[in-house]
Write a protein that holds these residues in place. Structure first.
Motif, PDB file in Angstrom:
ATOM      1  N   THR A  17       4.269   5.265   0.454  1.00 38.06           N
ATOM      2  CA  THR A  17       4.531   3.552   0.236  1.00 38.06           C
ATOM      3  C   THR A  17       4.084   4.032   1.636  1.00 38.06           C
ATOM      4  O   THR A  17       4.121   2.982   2.402  1.00 38.06           O
ATOM      5  N   ILE A  20       0.809   4.822   3.572  1.00 37.15           N
ATOM      6  CA  ILE A  20       0.405   3.363   3.233  1.00 37.15           C
ATOM      7  C   ILE A  20       0.955   2.683   5.127  1.00 37.15           C
ATOM      8  O   ILE A  20       0.237   2.230   6.244  1.00 37.15           O
ATOM      9  N   LEU A  66      -8.127  -7.322   0.491  1.00 35.24           N
ATOM     10  CA  LEU A  66      -7.162  -5.324  -0.442  1.00 35.24           C
ATOM     11  C   LEU A  66      -8.298  -5.667  -1.948  1.00 35.24           C
ATOM     12  O   LEU A  66      -8.667  -4.439  -1.872  1.00 35.24           O
ATOM     13  N   THR A  70     -11.691  -2.613  -1.604  1.00 36.36           N
ATOM     14  CA  THR A  70     -11.227  -1.944  -2.721  1.00 36.36           C
ATOM     15  C   THR A  70     -12.919  -1.878  -3.728  1.00 36.36           C
ATOM     16  O   THR A  70     -13.429  -0.832  -4.259  1.00 36.36           O
ATOM     17  N   LYS A  85      -6.757   5.387  -3.530  1.00 35.21           N
ATOM     18  CA  LYS A  85      -6.982   4.567  -3.341  1.00 35.21           C
ATOM     19  C   LYS A  85      -6.978   3.975  -2.448  1.00 35.21           C
ATOM     20  O   LYS A  85      -6.292   3.008  -1.911  1.00 35.21           O
ATOM     21  N   VAL A  89      -7.021   0.948   0.551  1.00 33.56           N
ATOM     22  CA  VAL A  89      -5.738   0.233   1.283  1.00 33.56           C
ATOM     23  C   VAL A  89      -5.492   0.534   2.856  1.00 33.56           C
ATOM     24  O   VAL A  89      -5.130  -1.055   2.594  1.00 33.56           O
ATOM     25  N   THR A 158       3.345  -3.031   2.009  1.00 39.26           N
ATOM     26  CA  THR A 158       3.331  -2.102   1.520  1.00 39.26           C
ATOM     27  C   THR A 158       2.838  -2.584  -0.681  1.00 39.26           C
ATOM     28  O   THR A 158       2.180  -2.302  -1.307  1.00 39.26           O
ATOM     29  N   ALA A 161      -0.197  -3.089  -2.975  1.00 42.21           N
ATOM     30  CA  ALA A 161      -0.781  -2.597  -2.825  1.00 42.21           C
ATOM     31  C   ALA A 161      -1.077  -2.483  -4.828  1.00 42.21           C
ATOM     32  O   ALA A 161      -1.946  -1.763  -5.540  1.00 42.21           O
ATOM     33  N   TYR A 166      -2.766   0.915  -6.625  1.00 33.54           N
ATOM     34  CA  TYR A 166      -2.162   2.403  -6.032  1.00 33.54           C
ATOM     35  C   TYR A 166      -0.600   3.114  -6.628  1.00 33.54           C
ATOM     36  O   TYR A 166       0.254   1.348  -6.663  1.00 33.54           O
ATOM     37  N   GLU A 168       1.870   3.348  -5.261  1.00 34.97           N
ATOM     38  CA  GLU A 168       2.803   3.514  -4.299  1.00 34.97           C
ATOM     39  C   GLU A 168       4.951   3.005  -5.425  1.00 34.97           C
ATOM     40  O   GLU A 168       3.998   2.369  -6.312  1.00 34.97           O
ATOM     41  N   THR A 171       4.759  -0.158  -7.812  1.00 31.01           N
ATOM     42  CA  THR A 171       3.875  -0.219  -8.745  1.00 31.01           C
ATOM     43  C   THR A 171       4.086   0.165 -10.123  1.00 31.01           C
ATOM     44  O   THR A 171       3.976  -0.198 -10.928  1.00 31.01           O
TER      45      THR A 171
END
Lengths: 215, 261
Positions: A17, A20, A66, A70, A85, A89, A158, A161, A166, A168, A171
């Motif tokens: 995080t 990013i 995004l 990607t 990723k 990102v 963030t 993502a 990704y 972070e 996620t």
């Protein structure tokens, strides 16, 4: 899963995080200045094209951008999607935020009275000296509140993502929530973002205070 | 169109520091300067008076290259900066710029700089010795009655003090001629005196100056020559006593009547 393990697992994603967050600022803050100068270009085509790009970037969802950055290369050119990723990102975030920063910079630059340019010109400052020494420092002071706003938004953004999986913090939190059928990870994520932004607010406040020596 | 060239080019040994010939300037389709000619001799103080919109500020701004003239000549010390509306190269204009200083109506100090830095930065950027410039700046500030204010920021000063810093800033470039564009118009009435005082002091030291002003007693007392402009032309010019006490033109009389009482 205990709350403690949850927090530990999610904080593992916190470094991503932060990656990013800091990389986006690193690239978008200067890129935004370039975009702002292009936007204010006296060459009509340049400013019109830049304006269009800014409007597209601000007028479409960051989530879409995004996905486009990607997966776009795969669908368009058959290029394999990058394993890491972080690169797409950060590219998507930097471009998107540069568009917002560009408009903030432009507003700031245009708010400086023409007389400041004229005074510098009569005193023999070059165009570059005028911008770097006279205009930019005043612009930075004036735009600090708007920049702080964007930075606070970036902290929360963030979490987007997750759309490209990704790993972070958010996620990971979402994955735990799914596997444990628990709402707890979202509360933890909320707490993380809040604390992050308390720090951001403090840092930005310090910077604003340092610029407070003049009016 | 009347011929306003009351001041034919002199062919004496020393050329005028500033000479303007048949200067023309229009904003869009509005003609602001119509065939203006004047010359400024060294050591002279010239006041330009006239109603607002008469083109007097535009004239100063053309002389300092802030506005681009459409036609005519501008010469500094006999050398063409503008010939028939065609400007000299950027580098040459920069050299001409060192010859004059300009003081704005609303000061235009750099708010993020201390008083000392406002005054001293430009000459230092031009490659002059830092300590020398600072000493000169300190002396100028003292002369402007601003001793002890060198570390203050503009917002901490009164309007009159700010304008005196602006004058010091222009003087620190060691110009050959100083332009003042309504230097007291943005000031509260009680603060105009202190600014006029330092300008008067400069006049006593034989500084060459062109002052656009609405301060009639000041113009009368300090100038060697007064120029009355209206509608983009020089209507009348001459000795201050003559212009103020015995104006030849009806428009001058009308304008001056407003200031009587």
């Amino acid at each position: 899963m205990s709350l403690m393990t949850m927090i530990l697992k999610m904080s593992e994603g916190l470094s991503k995080t932060c990656a990013i967050f800091f990389l986006t600022l690193l690239f978008s803050l200067p890129l935004g200045m370039i975009v702002a100068l292009l936007r204010m270009s006296r060459i009509k085509v340049v400013s019109a094209v830049t304006r269009f790009i800014i409007n597209v970037l601000r007028g479409t969802p960051l989530m879409l951008q995004l996905l486009a950055v990607t997966y776009g290369p795969y669908y368009l050119f058959g290029v394999t999607v990058a394993r890491n990723k972080l690169i797409p990102v950060v590219i998507a975030f930097s471009i998107n935020y540069a568009a917002y920063f560009a408009e903030i910079y432009r507003g700031g630059i245009e708010s400086i009275p023409i007389g400041q340019y004229e005074a510098a010109e009569v005193l023999g400052y070059s165009k570059l000296q005028t911008f770097m020494r006279i205009i930019l420092p005043q612009v930075i002071k004036r735009i600090m509140p708007s920049v702080t706003n964007e930075v606070v938004t970036l902290v929360k953004d963030t979490s987007l993502a997750f759309t490209v999986s990704y790993q972070e913090m958010f996620t990971i939190g979402k994955q735990i929530a799914n596997s444990q059928t628990s709402f707890m990870p979202f509360l933890v994520a909320g707490a993380f973002y809040y604390i992050f932004n308390v720090i951001v607010d403090w840092v930005m406040g310090r910077i604003e205070k340092r610029l407070d020596y003049y009016r | 169109m009347p011929d306003n060239r009351n001041n034919p080019a002199e062919n004496t040994a020393a050329p005028s520091i500033l000479e303007i010939r048949r200067l023309q300037k229009a904003f869009d389709s509005t003609s602001v300067l119509k065939d203006i000619s004047l010359s400024v001799e060294r050591g002279n103080v010239i006041s330009i008076i006239g109603p607002s919109g008469s083109g007097k500020s535009t004239l100063l701004r053309c002389a300092s290259f802030l506005e681009t003239a459409d036609g005519g000549d501008i010469l500094y010390d006999g050398q063409y900066a503008v010939k028939d509306g065609v400007y000299a190269s950027k580098a040459e204009l920069n050299r001409f710029r060192t010859r004059f200083g300009l003081v704005f109506q609303n000061f235009q100090l750099f708010p993020h700089y201390s008083v000392l830095k406002n005054v001293s930065e430009a000459p230092i950027l031009h490659g002059e010795n830092r300590d020398e410039v600072r000493n000169r700046a300190m002396e100028l500030l003292k002369k402007m009655g601003l001793e002890g204010k060198e570390n203050a920021y503009p917002y901490q000063l009164s309007g009159g003090q700010q304008q005196r810093v602006a004058i010091a800033r222009a003087l620190c470039m060691r110009p050959e001629v100083m332009y003042f564009d309504e230097p007291t118009s943005a000031l509260d009435p009680e603060l105009t005196g202190e600014v006029l005082k330092v300008i008067r002091q400069l006049a006593d030291e034989k500084m060459t100056m062109v002052v656009v002003t609405h301060e009639m007693p000041f113009a009368k007392a300090v100038s060697n020559r007064v120029i009355f402009m209206d509608g983009g032309v020089i209507v009348e010019q001459g000795d201050p006593i003559a212009v103020f006490e015995n104006p030849q033109e009806e428009r001058t009389r009308q304008f001056l009547r407003v200031f009587e009482r």
